[in-house]
Write a protein that holds these residues in place. Structure first.
Motif, short mmCIF file in Angstrom:
data_model
loop_
_atom_site.label_atom_id
_atom_site.label_comp_id
_atom_site.label_asym_id
_atom_site.label_seq_id
_atom_site.Cartn_x
_atom_site.Cartn_y
_atom_site.Cartn_z
N ARG A 443 -21.28 34.36 87.41
CA ARG A 443 -20.23 34.85 88.28
C ARG A 443 -19.83 36.28 87.88
NH1 ARG A 443 -20.78 31.30 92.29
NH2 ARG A 443 -21.03 29.21 91.43
N ALA A 444 -19.25 36.96 88.83
CA ALA A 444 -18.88 38.36 88.60
C ALA A 444 -17.92 38.49 87.42
CB ALA A 444 -18.27 38.95 89.86
N GLY A 445 -16.99 37.53 87.29
CA GLY A 445 -16.03 37.60 86.21
C GLY A 445 -16.63 37.47 84.83
N PRO A 525 -21.00 34.85 92.95
CA PRO A 525 -22.26 34.90 92.19
C PRO A 525 -22.80 36.32 92.10
CG PRO A 525 -22.29 33.08 93.75
CD PRO A 525 -21.07 33.90 94.07
N VAL A 526 -23.40 36.62 90.97
CA VAL A 526 -23.83 37.99 90.71
C VAL A 526 -24.98 38.40 91.62
CG1 VAL A 526 -24.83 39.49 88.94
CG2 VAL A 526 -22.97 37.94 88.35
N ASP A 527 -25.80 37.45 92.10
CA ASP A 527 -26.87 37.85 93.01
C ASP A 527 -26.31 38.44 94.29
OD1 ASP A 527 -25.87 35.34 93.74
OD2 ASP A 527 -27.74 34.76 94.72
N LEU A 528 -25.17 37.91 94.77
CA LEU A 528 -24.53 38.49 95.96
C LEU A 528 -23.90 39.84 95.64
CD1 LEU A 528 -22.87 35.32 97.56
CD2 LEU A 528 -25.10 36.34 98.03
N ALA A 555 -20.88 47.47 86.59
CA ALA A 555 -21.87 48.53 86.76
C ALA A 555 -23.25 47.90 86.91
CB ALA A 555 -21.83 49.48 85.57
N ARG A 556 -24.20 48.71 87.36
CA ARG A 556 -25.55 48.18 87.57
C ARG A 556 -26.16 47.65 86.28
NH1 ARG A 556 -28.68 52.20 91.86
NH2 ARG A 556 -27.31 51.79 93.65
N GLN A 557 -25.84 48.29 85.16
CA GLN A 557 -26.42 47.83 83.91
C GLN A 557 -25.90 46.45 83.53
OE1 GLN A 557 -25.28 50.75 81.05
NE2 GLN A 557 -23.22 49.93 80.78
N ASP A 558 -24.72 46.09 84.03
CA ASP A 558 -24.20 44.75 83.75
C ASP A 558 -25.05 43.67 84.39
OD1 ASP A 558 -22.01 45.79 82.31
OD2 ASP A 558 -20.92 46.16 84.16
N LEU A 559 -25.71 44.01 85.50
CA LEU A 559 -26.62 43.05 86.13
C LEU A 559 -27.79 42.73 85.20
CD1 LEU A 559 -26.76 44.57 89.73
CD2 LEU A 559 -25.19 42.83 88.84
N LEU A 560 -28.25 43.72 84.47
CA LEU A 560 -29.34 43.50 83.51
C LEU A 560 -28.88 42.60 82.37
CD1 LEU A 560 -30.84 47.10 83.34
CD2 LEU A 560 -31.56 45.18 84.77
#
Length: 578
Positions: A443-445, A525-528, A555-560
């Motif tokens: 999740r985003a949080g 969800p982070v994919d969304l 930030a985008r790096q957090d997705l990684l």
């Protein structure tokens, strides 16, 4: 101003699925008709090539396979195919399934009308002239072309075109073999690369439509019979598993040999148009040794399942069929791989069945499933396919044991299947493994930077420019008096403001009034989140609570980082008890 929220779901998705299902009814009917037409063309080509008369009746090549014609007819048929490939479309070369996969993954699921016409004709010429292939690969390509062409007539996405292409392929396979459930599983394991209602429901509709047409167009009931009673026990399960492991090794050898032979043809100093004719010379020689290797050979599969073929005849068929099939397919002619794989696996199983408890026919069936599973990396499809071919549901545990072990061994021995290796050789690597998107589990949080440093909307632009020049972070959210984000400012904004020279006393909020910030809730969800960042070309995104108050920044790096947690779960080994 309330922050704008991303839309979580497309409310028209259900309607689109129903539209695709309706189109799948048409595609299923078209696939069944194409299968009937292909079988009639194969019969016509066989009668003309071997018996010299025009007829659509199904005949065997074996009674006519004697004298010089055993060598001349395959060569003549392959010359025709070479000409069709060079001056028609080179997409007709090969066995069809890798080409369909490549169109799905890299060609936006678009196949040309020329392929839809030339592929079945070339397959009919190839099989009718003695090519050691089956009709399943060409009909999968042809059915897929029907689905793709119909999809191109409507305003559809590439994903929706893929669904209809695969629906056509499943319909064609169902019509030929009478195996609707196996066709659905083949679509999932080999072609769709997803399992979503949007894709699965239309594929199922097309396959079921084709099976409804099959009794009227082709035949009813199972394609093969397994008449002997089945002796199922723990012993037969263990024997089938061992058989599957052995066949997995053989399947890996066959795949390696096929591409070695293909490399050999590529090294020849002649145009590829002539390669099928050169390969047909070996087919003709094989036909002189054992005429049963010519053509699709479905009658041979029935004899193996019935246990009526002598051991010496099985061994001869196994060796000669393997050689002529590998050489012919490596030469780039047109034809399917499924029937040869079934025959080779059935022969290996029948040989083993002469010394194992449970009956020759049962192990021939298990060998067919193991060979298909190991070669195509489709264990569920192979097990269900074998059962549907014979209508013997009680054999499922045995064929499943052979299918799974064959698959497991092949995965350990070879990196890619006989299908994906062809695609990889064109520089396009893919995986047939399915897993939950690691970004969908987070999740985003969980990945946001909590309580980020922010700037006030009342801060003058002059102070903001000075602050950003030496700030430790690249960008900052701007919040109003109620701590709601109204925008993001970065060092690039500071550079632009130095150039444009706005009034230094202007509040930041005035400059950002026309640029509403995009924000998400912490439970999304982070994919969304990733999809929205990509769609809006965002480098950072604010996270807000139910009242719109800023609580974090992504930030985008957090997705990684989210994906790195998944990799840690996959690779880190931890012991929790002693």
């Amino acid at each position: 101003m309330m922050p704008r929220q991303p839309r979580l779901a497309d409310h028209t998705a259900d309607g689109r699925m129903l539209i695709l299902a309706a189109l799948a009814l048409v595609i299923g009917s078209g696939g069944a008709a194409a299968a009937w037409l292909l079988l009639k063309m194969i019969a016509l080509a066989t009668n003309i090539a071997w018996y010299g008369h025009v007829s659509f009746d199904t005949v065997s090549i074996v009674p006519a396979a004697h004298g010089p014609r055993v060598l001349l007819v395959p060569v003549a048929g392959s010359l025709i195919i070479g000409l069709m490939a060079r001056f028609g479309s080179d997409k007709i070369r090969g066995h069809g399934i890798p080409e369909a996969i490549e169109a799905i993954l890299f060609g936006q699921s678009r196949l040309s009308p020329k392929v839809a016409v030339l592929k079945p004709i070339s397959a009919a010429v190839s099989i009718g002239s003695g090519g050691p292939f089956g009709a399943e690969g060409p009909i999968i390509m042809t059915g897929g072309a029907i689905g793709s062409l119909l999809a191109q007539c409507f305003h559809l996405t590439a994903a929706e075109r893929k669904t209809l292409l695969v629906a056509g392929a499943a319909a064609g396979m169902t019509a030929i073999f009478g195996t609707p459930v196996a066709a659905m599983l083949l679509a999932i394991e080999v072609m769709l690369f997803e399992w979503k209602p949007r894709s699965f429901v239309p594929v199922a509709v097309a396959a079921l439509t084709a099976i409804a047409w099959r009794p009227l167009l082709i035949a009813s009931g199972p394609m093969f019979t397994l008449g002997a009673p089945l002796a199922l026990s723990g012993e037969t399960l263990a024997c089938a598993a061992l058989l599957g492991g052995g066949i997995g090794i053989v399947a890996s050898f066959l795949s390696t040999a096929l591409y070695r032979i293909e490399d050999g043809f590529h090294a020849l100093p002649v145009h590829w148009m002539w390669w099928p004719a050169l390969g047909a010379v070996i087919v003709g020689i094989g036909g002189m040794i054992d005429p049963r290797v010519l053509g699709a050979g479905y009658d041979n599969i029935q004899m193996l399942l019935g246990g009526s073929m002598l051991l010496r005849a099985i061994l001869l068929l196994l060796v000669v069929k393997a050689v002529v099939w590998l050489v012919a397919l490596g030469s780039g002619t047109s034809g399917g791989i499924l029937a040869p794989l079934l025959m080779l696996g059935g022969a290996l199983g029948a040989v083993a069945g002469h010394g194992l408890p449970g009956g020759v026919g049962l192990y021939a069936l298990a060998g067919m499933a193991a060979m298909m599973s190991a070669s195509m990396r489709a264990p569920l499809t192979a097990a269900v396919f074998a059962v549907e071919l014979t209508g013997r549901l009680e054999a499922l545990p045995v064929v499943a044991a052979a299918s799974v072990t064959g698959y497991a061994v092949a995965v350990l021995v070879l990196r890619r299947s006989i299908l994906t290796e062809k695609i990889a050789r064109r520089g396009r690597h893919l995986s047939q493994e399915y897993a939950v998107d690691p970004l969908a589990r987070v999740r985003a949080g969980e990945i946001m930077v909590p309580s980020p440093d922010s700037l006030s909307a009342t801060m003058p632009v002059g102070r903001a420019v000075a602050f950003l020049a030496d700030a430790p972070y690249r960008s900052y959210p701007v919040i109003d008096a109620r701590s709601r984000p109204i925008g993001l400012v970065s060092r690039s904004d500071a550079v632009r403001w130095r150039k444009d020279r706005p009034d230094p006393a202007t509040p930041l909020g005035d400059l950002l009034a026309d640029c509403p910030v995009v924000s998400v809730r912490p439970g999304l969800p982070v994919d969304l989140v990733a999809e929205r960042m990509l769609a809006d070309n965002l480098r950072r995104m604010a996270v807000v609570d139910d009242d719109g108050v800023l609580i974090g920044l992504i930030a985008r790096q957090d997705l990684l980082f989210a994906r790195s947690d998944w990799r840690h779960e996959e690779r880190a080994r931890v012991r929790f008890s002693h």
